[in-house]
Design an enzyme around this catalytic site. Structure first.
Site, PDB file in Angstrom:
ATOM      1  N   ASP A  15       0.801  -1.239   0.000  1.00  0.00           N
ATOM      2  CA  ASP A  15       0.000   0.000   0.000  1.00  0.00           C
ATOM      3  C   ASP A  15       0.834   1.290   0.000  1.00  0.00           C
ATOM      4  O   ASP A  15       0.520   2.242   0.739  1.00  0.00           O
ATOM      5  CB  ASP A  15      -0.961   0.016   1.193  1.00  0.00           C
ATOM      6  CG  ASP A  15      -2.051  -1.042   1.104  1.00  0.00           C
ATOM      7  OD1 ASP A  15      -2.014  -1.881   0.188  1.00  0.00           O
ATOM      8  OD2 ASP A  15      -2.948  -1.031   1.976  1.00  0.00           O
ATOM      9  N   LYS A 113      -7.000  -4.875  -3.480  1.00  0.00           N
ATOM     10  CA  LYS A 113      -7.813  -5.440  -2.392  1.00  0.00           C
ATOM     11  C   LYS A 113      -8.761  -4.380  -1.881  1.00  0.00           C
ATOM     12  O   LYS A 113      -8.488  -3.191  -1.964  1.00  0.00           O
ATOM     13  CB  LYS A 113      -6.911  -5.930  -1.260  1.00  0.00           C
ATOM     14  CG  LYS A 113      -6.040  -4.852  -0.662  1.00  0.00           C
ATOM     15  CD  LYS A 113      -5.062  -5.424   0.348  1.00  0.00           C
ATOM     16  CE  LYS A 113      -4.149  -4.348   0.908  1.00  0.00           C
ATOM     17  NZ  LYS A 113      -4.815  -3.256   1.623  1.00  0.00           N
ATOM     18  N   CYS A 158      -2.440  -3.059   7.388  1.00  0.00           N
ATOM     19  CA  CYS A 158      -2.284  -3.911   6.191  1.00  0.00           C
ATOM     20  C   CYS A 158      -0.991  -4.718   6.205  1.00  0.00           C
ATOM     21  O   CYS A 158      -0.974  -5.848   5.732  1.00  0.00           O
ATOM     22  CB  CYS A 158      -2.416  -3.052   4.945  1.00  0.00           C
ATOM     23  SG  CYS A 158      -4.097  -2.388   4.784  1.00  0.00           S
TER      24      CYS A 158
END
Ligand SMILES: [Zn+2]
Length: 211
Positions: A15, A113, A158
């Site tokens: 991310d 995602k 995450c």
């Protein structure tokens, strides 16, 4: 060099998107500081995959979808307690794009995602309902990947969930701590490291790889 990266090891860059970097809607403090280190670490790896948080504009993890709620409060969804976030990483926006300062041209896959409105996904393996698979485990298995090394944002969400699920999928997982930064919302960072330790996730510093 105490850790020698093998040709079948995989670096997972989590991310590294504009919304999680300074100036973004869900900026992680110091997120930009790890970019050069991630670029350097990636040169040690033949295999690199990226994850990309990727939400529709009306995603249920957004506080804006819950009129009586503010960001960082929680709500109960069918799969359990969900932290509510500022709108972030809305698909096809600048905020959702990977940082242009990430310079890893040999990266092999971008795994998106969180694209279902009803289900968040911190983990790159399994969405927040803990049933829906992203397909990453299948990809790694088909690629005959060895160990997983995880860097990026944010340590306590995450990165941590991806590390724990990677371990559950049978991988030897290591988080390179100084190549991550955390949100640390209400003790979430300490809890994440404890949960990762329970899942046999290793915790190292980049100098153990770079020498
Ligand atoms: Zn998200």
């Amino acid at each position: 060099m105490t850790i020698e990266i093998q040709p079948n090891d995989m670096l997972v860059v989590v991310d590294m998107q504009n919304d999680f970097l300074p100036g973004g809607s869900l900026a992680v403090s110091g997120g930009d500081e790890i970019v050069p280190l991630i670029n350097t670490l990636a040169k040690q790896f033949t295999n690199v995959v990226f994850t990309q948080d990727w939400h529709p504009a009306d995603h249920l993890s957004f506080a804006s979808q819950h009129p009586d709620k503010n960001p960082f409060e929680t709500v109960e969804l069918p799969y359990g307690t969900q932290v509510l976030w500022p709108d972030h990483c809305v698909w096809a926006t600048h905020g959702a794009a990977l940082s242009v300062d990430i310079d890893i041209p040999h990266g092999q896959l971008i795994l998106r995602k969180g694209f279902r409105r009803e289900i968040d996904s911190y983990s790159a393996f399994q969405e927040a309902d803990r049933e829906t698979q992203t397909g990453l485990a299948g990809y790694l298995n088909e690629r005959d990947v060895g160990r997983l090394y995880i860097v990026g944002l944010a340590t306590d969400y995450c990165v941590g969930w991806t590390a724990i699920d990677g371990s559950a999928a049978g991988y030897d997982v290591t988080v390179i701590e100084d190549a991550t930064r955390a949100i640390d919302n209400g003790g979430s960072l300490a809890k994440a490291w404890a949960d990762m330790a329970d899942a046999d996730v290793k915790r190292v510093q980049s100098k153990e790889i770079l020498g």
